[in-house]
Design an enzyme around this catalytic site. Structure first.
Site, mmCIF file in Angstrom:
data_model
loop_
_atom_site.group_PDB
_atom_site.id
_atom_site.type_symbol
_atom_site.label_atom_id
_atom_site.label_comp_id
_atom_site.label_asym_id
_atom_site.label_seq_id
_atom_site.Cartn_x
_atom_site.Cartn_y
_atom_site.Cartn_z
ATOM 1 N N ASP A 91 -0.100 66.226 2.860
ATOM 2 C CA ASP A 91 -0.902 65.007 2.823
ATOM 3 C C ASP A 91 -0.971 64.609 1.348
ATOM 4 O OD1 ASP A 91 -2.771 63.060 2.678
ATOM 5 O OD2 ASP A 91 -4.240 64.045 3.976
ATOM 6 N N GLU A 214 20.576 35.687 -0.012
ATOM 7 C CA GLU A 214 20.649 36.757 0.995
ATOM 8 C C GLU A 214 20.770 36.140 2.378
ATOM 9 O OE1 GLU A 214 18.072 40.284 0.164
ATOM 10 O OE2 GLU A 214 16.781 38.702 -0.579
ATOM 11 N N HIS A 238 15.056 41.615 -10.136
ATOM 12 C CA HIS A 238 16.513 41.538 -10.142
ATOM 13 C C HIS A 238 17.048 40.322 -10.922
ATOM 14 C CE1 HIS A 238 15.895 44.670 -7.336
ATOM 15 N NE2 HIS A 238 15.820 43.948 -6.244
ATOM 16 N N LYS A 338 15.982 34.099 1.135
ATOM 17 C CA LYS A 338 16.382 34.841 2.329
ATOM 18 C C LYS A 338 16.862 33.833 3.375
ATOM 19 C CE LYS A 338 13.675 38.876 1.333
ATOM 20 N NZ LYS A 338 14.576 39.481 0.352
ATOM 21 N N LYS A 343 25.517 36.110 2.283
ATOM 22 C CA LYS A 343 25.126 36.943 1.141
ATOM 23 C C LYS A 343 26.052 36.539 -0.003
ATOM 24 C CE LYS A 343 24.426 41.814 -0.095
ATOM 25 N NZ LYS A 343 22.997 41.891 -0.307
#
Ligand code: BG6
Length: 488
Positions: A91, A214, A238, A338, A343
């Protein structure tokens, strides 16, 4: 890659059953092992909450390879790799439990690399657990992934918690774009070729475009993504990393401190976005239902787990101005989204037109040179050049042609390594050139925060765009206003 540079180390992956680890880390570690790049005694200890033992991790790794490896699993390599794997159920929030770690590690003889493949909310407690249990030495390292914060303040909080336990040299902050072959090639292109080095500023370059499109949507990560948006998920890290590689001054060497120093300077020179200029300089979008490659896809608010209301952007385009001697008057246009048609990531360096045209027979308006750096797919470099058309016409005729360097054709026998393979290896080597410094991250947040604040003040909702398109029309207008257009 040079095997001699290796130092003996063991790897602990916190969150080993999570998405990043099962999709990337385990597969890349197998590949490194297969290539003979893991030191013979290196052990990999996976840690997660689920009860289990080594068998659980071996089974997980097996199914990861089956799903994500693009080639058949090599039997001998698998046997070697699986023998390295061990698992501990822990944990992570109970610092007293970290004591158990000691029985798995040999801190006298091995360097311990701790990979934090967990949400940042757990970074602090893991650091404290490691510290309290006496697991660490001065040589231990930690690797952490984005998101390193949500804004400057939260990123400082994370970095402070980590700095309590690890020194700057012990921390590897990953941006996987810095492990990509084509991104690293920017250094070679810029600093090993005088034709570019000497023509790389506002006097020769009209503008730069950086596109990271993307095809995928949010891939079942609505909860995470809706809190972040494309700006925090892709642009803050990025795209800004790519921008710094294109815009930085030549570093004195490839040493980490020299590269970091130049990148930070660029980030500091980015002109802040304000409520006064945000509408003219940025565009936010959110995908609605549409089609990609003729297949219908749902809109963002219809994705699995989505709420019906959201003003989170899945697309962002903007004009960045770098206020320094080199780039004054040369804008950088950045765009990422997106559910785009494909791509497709590339950098366009658009050179200026020549001052006078003597080939008016062929072109009333002489096209300017353009350098295209294809980051993915079809990696390569392309230059538009003007060439004489062969023939004995009375007037010299010219035509725009392409010098096209395709990496897959030119380097036929080279294997393009996955970004994570490279970065895992660099973390084990203790080379921080390809990792991001704290100051870089904080500068990047300072600039991104200026944009987020300006959006909040203006209260503009993101513009809808059909999935499978290149984003809202406003993204084209952004360049049109400056007399330019996107390359695709
Ligand atoms: C990740 C983002 O950092 O990068 C994802 O969190 C994104 O949302 C991914 O899809 C893109 O990476 P690549 O290597 O496929 O361009």
């Amino acid at each position: 890659m040079n095997k001699k540079e290796f130092k003996p180390c063991d790897l602990v992956i916190f969150g080993v059953l999570g998405d990043l680890s099962t999709r990337k880390l385990l597969v890349c570690l197998y590949q490194l092992d297969k290539a003979g790049l893991l030191e013979p005694d290196t052990k990999i200890l996976g840690i997660d909450r689920l009860p289990g033992n080594a068998e659980l991790l071996i089974k997980t790794a097996q199914s990861s390879l089956k799903k994500f490896l693009s080639e058949p699993v090599d039997k001998a390599s698998w046997l070697k790799f699986s023998a390295r794997l061990n698992y501990l159920s822990l944990d992570l929030t109970k610092t007293e439990d970290y004591q158990q770690l000691n029985q798995y590690i040999d801190k006298e003889n091995r360097i311990l690399i701790n990979y934090f493949s967990v949400p940042p909310s757990l970074f602090k407690v893991i650091c404290q657990g490691l510290k309290k249990s006496g697991t660490l030495t001065d040589e231990s390292r930690m690797v952490m992934e984005k998101p390193i914060g949500h804004d400057l303040a939260s990123s400082q909080e994370i970095n402070d918690a980590v700095a309590d336990v690890f020194t700057g040299e012990q921390v590897c902050r990953i941006d996987h774009y810095l492990g990509k072959e084509t991104v690293l090639n920017l250094l070679a292109l810029r600093f090993a070729n005088s034709i570019f080095t000497n023509n790389w500023d506002h006097s020769t370059i009209d503008h730069v475009q950086i596109t990271v499109a993307e095809e995928v949507g949010i891939e079942g990560r609505w909860g995470y993504f809706d809190d972040s948006g494309q700006t925090r998920d892709m642009l803050q890290n990025h795209l800004l990393q790519i921008l710094t590689f294109i815009a930085m001054e030549p570093p004195v060497s490839l040493k980490a401190e020299d590269i970091h120093y130049e990148k930070i300077k660029v980030l500091k020179d980015l002109r802040m976005i304000t409520p006064e200029n945000v509408t003219e300089k940025t565009v936010r979008g959110q995908y609605a239902a549409g089609a990609i490659k003729n297949q219908p896809v749902p809109g963002y608010k219809e994705e699995v787990g989505a709420k019906t209301q959201s003003e989170t952007e899945t697309f962002v385009a903007l004009r960045a101005d770098i206020d320094n001697w080199r780039w004054s008057g040369t804008p950088f246009y950045l765009r990422t989204g997106k559910r785009m048609p494909a791509k497709h990531s590339e950098i366009i360096v658009q050179f200026k037109q020549l001052p006078h045209n003597i080939f008016t027979e062929s072109y009333a308006d002489l096209p300017a040179n353009r350098l295209t750096i294809r980051l993915q797919p079809n990696e390569g470099v392309e230059v538009d050049v003007m060439n004489k058309v062969p023939g004995i016409d009375e007037q010299i005729k010219i035509q725009k042609t392409k010098l096209d360097l395709s990496f897959s054709k030119t380097f036929k026998d080279s294997h393009i390594v996955d970004a994570y393979e490279r970065l895992l290896l660099e973390a084990m080597r203790g080379n921080s050139t390809l990792f991001i410094s704290r100051e870089e991250i904080e500068q990047a947040w300072t600039w991104v925060d200026s944009m987020q604040n300006a959006w909040a003040v203006k209260g503009d909702a993101p513009k809808p765009y059909a999935a499978g398109s290149w984003g809202p029309d406003d993204a084209c207008d952004l360049l049109k206003r400056d007399g330019r257009h996107w390359s695709s």
